[in-house]
Design a protein around this motif. Structure first.
Motif, mmCIF file in Angstrom:
data_model
loop_
_atom_site.group_PDB
_atom_site.id
_atom_site.type_symbol
_atom_site.label_atom_id
_atom_site.label_comp_id
_atom_site.label_asym_id
_atom_site.label_seq_id
_atom_site.Cartn_x
_atom_site.Cartn_y
_atom_site.Cartn_z
ATOM 1 N N GLN B 14 58.144 51.616 66.032
ATOM 2 C CA GLN B 14 57.599 49.782 65.471
ATOM 3 C C GLN B 14 59.207 50.770 65.131
ATOM 4 N N GLU B 15 60.372 49.666 64.559
ATOM 5 C CA GLU B 15 61.189 49.684 63.778
ATOM 6 C C GLU B 15 61.049 50.404 62.409
ATOM 7 N N GLY B 16 62.003 51.447 62.123
ATOM 8 C CA GLY B 16 61.543 52.053 60.931
ATOM 9 C C GLY B 16 60.558 53.261 60.589
ATOM 10 N N GLU B 17 60.520 53.743 61.731
ATOM 11 C CA GLU B 17 59.621 54.805 62.277
ATOM 12 C C GLU B 17 60.151 55.686 63.018
ATOM 13 N N ASN B 18 59.742 56.989 63.311
ATOM 14 C CA ASN B 18 60.448 58.096 63.691
ATOM 15 C C ASN B 18 60.093 58.276 65.045
ATOM 16 N N ALA B 19 61.537 58.859 66.201
ATOM 17 C CA ALA B 19 61.269 58.868 67.756
ATOM 18 C C ALA B 19 61.437 60.486 67.450
ATOM 19 N N THR B 20 60.343 60.763 68.408
ATOM 20 C CA THR B 20 60.422 62.032 69.249
ATOM 21 C C THR B 20 60.409 62.425 70.106
ATOM 22 N N GLY B 59 74.099 62.714 61.066
ATOM 23 C CA GLY B 59 73.620 61.872 60.676
ATOM 24 C C GLY B 59 72.054 60.938 60.380
ATOM 25 N N ARG B 60 71.260 60.162 61.466
ATOM 26 C CA ARG B 60 69.850 60.109 61.626
ATOM 27 C C ARG B 60 69.445 61.161 63.052
ATOM 28 N N LEU B 61 70.030 61.766 62.933
ATOM 29 C CA LEU B 61 69.477 63.095 64.832
ATOM 30 C C LEU B 61 69.499 63.434 63.907
ATOM 31 N N ARG B 62 68.312 64.881 64.882
ATOM 32 C CA ARG B 62 68.180 66.223 64.255
ATOM 33 C C ARG B 62 67.458 66.309 65.808
ATOM 34 N N VAL B 63 68.343 67.852 65.741
ATOM 35 C CA VAL B 63 67.954 67.706 66.490
ATOM 36 C C VAL B 63 67.401 69.724 66.806
ATOM 37 N N THR B 64 66.229 70.056 67.349
ATOM 38 C CA THR B 64 65.790 71.946 67.588
ATOM 39 C C THR B 64 66.338 72.423 68.576
ATOM 40 N N SER B 71 63.136 74.846 74.898
ATOM 41 C CA SER B 71 62.540 73.729 75.258
ATOM 42 C C SER B 71 63.915 73.099 73.347
ATOM 43 N N SER B 72 64.037 71.876 73.517
ATOM 44 C CA SER B 72 64.826 71.185 72.858
ATOM 45 C C SER B 72 63.979 69.736 72.322
ATOM 46 N N SER B 73 63.939 69.184 71.038
ATOM 47 C CA SER B 73 63.418 68.535 70.911
ATOM 48 C C SER B 73 64.643 67.753 69.551
ATOM 49 N N LEU B 74 64.762 66.561 70.701
ATOM 50 C CA LEU B 74 65.606 65.029 69.145
ATOM 51 C C LEU B 74 64.437 64.344 69.032
ATOM 52 N N LEU B 75 65.309 64.210 67.606
ATOM 53 C CA LEU B 75 63.917 63.418 66.386
ATOM 54 C C LEU B 75 64.940 62.668 66.482
ATOM 55 N N ILE B 76 65.329 60.914 65.992
ATOM 56 C CA ILE B 76 65.501 59.413 65.901
ATOM 57 C C ILE B 76 64.613 59.496 64.446
ATOM 58 N N THR B 77 65.433 59.099 62.718
ATOM 59 C CA THR B 77 64.776 58.794 61.971
ATOM 60 C C THR B 77 64.772 57.511 61.610
ATOM 61 N N ALA B 78 64.042 56.831 60.798
ATOM 62 C CA ALA B 78 63.889 55.472 60.944
ATOM 63 C C ALA B 78 64.856 54.365 61.317
ATOM 64 N N SER B 79 63.820 54.293 63.246
ATOM 65 C CA SER B 79 64.904 54.039 63.839
ATOM 66 C C SER B 79 65.300 52.485 63.692
ATOM 67 N N ARG B 80 66.103 52.189 64.918
ATOM 68 C CA ARG B 80 66.495 50.792 64.219
ATOM 69 C C ARG B 80 66.351 50.128 66.127
ATOM 70 N N THR B 106 64.395 60.117 78.295
ATOM 71 C CA THR B 106 62.672 59.420 77.558
ATOM 72 C C THR B 106 63.269 58.578 77.886
ATOM 73 N N ARG B 107 62.801 56.541 78.088
ATOM 74 C CA ARG B 107 63.039 55.701 77.370
ATOM 75 C C ARG B 107 62.555 54.801 76.224
ATOM 76 N N LEU B 108 63.471 55.020 75.462
ATOM 77 C CA LEU B 108 62.956 54.320 74.206
ATOM 78 C C LEU B 108 63.142 52.965 73.475
ATOM 79 N N LYS B 109 61.628 52.242 73.287
ATOM 80 C CA LYS B 109 61.608 51.148 72.726
ATOM 81 C C LYS B 109 61.250 50.889 71.842
ATOM 82 N N VAL B 110 61.818 50.300 70.974
ATOM 83 C CA VAL B 110 61.960 49.781 69.495
ATOM 84 C C VAL B 110 61.240 48.988 69.221
#
Lengths: 113, 112
Positions: B14-20, B59-64, B71-80, B106-110
């Protein structure tokens, strides 16, 4: 926006035709790449170049050829198009030194009928 | 097969949620990169993390990055809505070929 261009953006062509997909960049990058990508799928490297007069085949077997006569120009040619060549073709470039980001063109969507 | 494997293959939020999204790779790396691809377009570079870094923000991206687990992860906060796209991780072979190896994406739908 990256300064890397591809033409045409869309091409519909009949089987057996010869086609050339154009790619040019104005960033002076040494390294250039061609990828093939079906919709929603992973990228497959088909050709790459280290610099002028240097070309190498990539990981995916391809019936295409490339040339690198000028730094800025890296065209891809299909001598005889087939329906199996229908795909999106992405051109990219990167500098020879770090941080090694790749810059992509907008792609050419090829349909062979 | 491609070195990078990404998980999940598709993600709806959902819009506003975080995506990992996660990426695994097989060989030693100098850096790992994340790219975004909007439908029918070329890829756009988002962020690069070096092998000696564990976390990076933009910005709204956080990578570990966990080199011990490859392994690596990409976090998008407060998705739009504009974040809807495919996301790919990539590594580059700096040993000589300078070939880039991309993950499966990874295909992301918001959802609004």
């Amino acid at each position: 926006e990256a300064d890397i261009y591809q033409t045409p953006r869309y091409l519909v062509i009949g089987t057996g035709k010869k086609i050339t997909l154009e790619c040019s960049q104005t960033m002076g990058h040494d390294k250039m790449y061609w990828y093939q990508q079906d919709p929603g799928m992973e990228l497959h490297l088909i050709h790459y170049s280290y610099g002028v007069n240097s070309t190498e085949k990539g990981d995916l077997s391809s019936e295409s050829t490339v040339s690198r006569i000028r730094t800025e120009h890296f065209p891809l040619t299909l001598e005889s198009a087939r329906p199996s060549h229908t795909s999106q073709y992405l051109c990219a470039s990167s500098p020879g030194t770090g941080p090694y980001e790749q810059y992509f063109g907008p792609g050419t969507r090829l349909t062979v009928t | 097969s491609q070195q990078g494997e990404e998980d999940p293959q598709a993600l709806s939020i959902q819009e506003g949620e975080n995506a990992t999204m996660n990426c695994s790779y097989k060989t030693s790396i100098n850096n790992l990169q994340w790219y975004r691809q909007n439908s029918g377009r070329g890829l756009v570079h988002l962020i690069l993390i070096r092998s000696n870094e564990r976390e990076k923000h933009s910005g709204r991206l956080r990578v570990t990055l966990d080199t011990s687990k490859k392994s690596s992860s990409l976090l998008i906060t407060a998705s739009r809505a504009a974040d809807a796209a495919s996301y790919f991780c990539a590594t580059v072979d700096l040993s000589g070929t300078y070939k880039y190896i991309f993950g499966t994406g990874t295909r992301l739908k918001v959802l609004a």
